[in-house]
Design an enzyme around this catalytic site. Sequence first.
Site, PDB file in Angstrom:
ATOM      1  N   GLU A 270       0.901  -0.918   0.101  1.00  0.00           N
ATOM      2  CA  GLU A 270       0.676   0.055  -0.022  1.00  0.00           C
ATOM      3  C   GLU A 270       0.810   1.448  -0.028  1.00  0.00           C
ATOM      4  O   GLU A 270       0.594   2.860  -0.476  1.00  0.00           O
ATOM      5  CB  GLU A 270      -0.965   0.192   1.300  1.00  0.00           C
ATOM      6  CG  GLU A 270      -2.091   1.373   1.376  1.00  0.00           C
ATOM      7  CD  GLU A 270      -2.641   0.925   2.585  1.00  0.00           C
ATOM      8  OE1 GLU A 270      -2.864   2.383   3.045  1.00  0.00           O
ATOM      9  OE2 GLU A 270      -2.253   0.055   3.384  1.00  0.00           O
TER      10      GLU A 270
ATOM     11  N   ASP B  97       1.239   4.272  -2.835  1.00  0.00           N
ATOM     12  CA  ASP B  97       0.484   5.379  -3.155  1.00  0.00           C
ATOM     13  C   ASP B  97       1.554   6.161  -4.076  1.00  0.00           C
ATOM     14  O   ASP B  97       1.372   6.913  -4.600  1.00  0.00           O
ATOM     15  CB  ASP B  97       0.720   5.863  -1.522  1.00  0.00           C
ATOM     16  CG  ASP B  97       1.006   6.970  -1.117  1.00  0.00           C
ATOM     17  OD1 ASP B  97      -0.529   7.402  -1.935  1.00  0.00           O
ATOM     18  OD2 ASP B  97       1.449   7.623  -0.456  1.00  0.00           O
TER      19      ASP B  97
ATOM     20  N   ASN C  41      -6.866   0.773   0.469  1.00  0.00           N
ATOM     21  CA  ASN C  41      -5.957   0.148   0.971  1.00  0.00           C
ATOM     22  C   ASN C  41      -5.536  -0.502   0.027  1.00  0.00           C
ATOM     23  O   ASN C  41      -4.559  -0.236  -0.177  1.00  0.00           O
ATOM     24  CB  ASN C  41      -6.157   0.915   2.151  1.00  0.00           C
ATOM     25  CG  ASN C  41      -6.132   1.471   3.307  1.00  0.00           C
ATOM     26  OD1 ASN C  41      -6.080   2.424   2.453  1.00  0.00           O
ATOM     27  ND2 ASN C  41      -6.823   1.013   4.526  1.00  0.00           N
TER      28      ASN C  41
ATOM     29  N   GLU D  69      -3.695   0.757  -3.242  1.00  0.00           N
ATOM     30  CA  GLU D  69      -2.978   1.212  -3.980  1.00  0.00           C
ATOM     31  C   GLU D  69      -1.724  -0.383  -3.550  1.00  0.00           C
ATOM     32  O   GLU D  69      -0.694  -0.374  -4.166  1.00  0.00           O
ATOM     33  CB  GLU D  69      -2.475   1.955  -2.520  1.00  0.00           C
ATOM     34  CG  GLU D  69      -3.086   2.850  -2.720  1.00  0.00           C
ATOM     35  CD  GLU D  69      -3.156   4.420  -0.924  1.00  0.00           C
ATOM     36  OE1 GLU D  69      -2.709   5.488  -1.096  1.00  0.00           O
ATOM     37  OE2 GLU D  69      -3.247   3.397  -0.337  1.00  0.00           O
TER      38      GLU D  69
END
Length: 246
Positions: A61, A65, A130, A133
């Site tokens: 995650e 990102d 979440n 990502e």
Amino acid sequence: MASFKNIFNSRAPKDEDFFLALNKLLGFKPKNIAIYEEAFTHRSTNEKSAEGHAQNYERMEFLGDAMLSSVIAAHLFNEVPGGNEGYLTKMRSKVVSREHLNELGRDLQLINHVKTTIPISQFGGNIHGNVFEALVGAIFLDRGYKYCEKFINKRVIKPYVDIEKLEGKIISYKSLFIEWCQKHKMQFKFAVYEDTGNDTLKHFAVKLHLDDKIVGKARATSKKKAEETAAKRAYYKLQTEIEKDF
């Protein structure tokens, strides 16, 4: 390298379904299915590697990102040659906002593939973003930047990134309301109090005061959500006045 047939035949029926669903979702064949399995594993499973490291989607995650921000930043830089740093930063924030990422995750129904020991109904809304990502991070690890960029372009940029619409998109009504109040030196206050009522989960109620008037009210399972909703309602109540400044 193992053939597609060998990879397929070596997996249990449930894993075969995951491989096929993943292949359709990505638009290309994954090389290392284990990376994607980890990207869809919740920490509640308490799975660990041979070295004792936790194996769940949280690290991916973090990586996803960064990859999203990188690809979106490059796209905006090329699409808006006249945009300054502040403008580009604000536009990127709108694309990768938690609200937007949750929307992306829900649209792709990623939660259906999450491995967890907790009932899905107990997860908050952020689980969708979440996992999205984490999926982006897994693509980068499995196939590199080019495939990652291709996926983001297909699933994020083409269907969702419209420059004109983004310019008018509000990320946080609370931040906008506070900025407007400060600009005009008006007094405001979020009055928050616990409000359990008959709900199973604890709720918080908020009254948003502007000078001596209540301009917004809201209830939610967290103070942050309640304040944001109260600010949103205040925004629409005072929209004509606020939009003169933005």
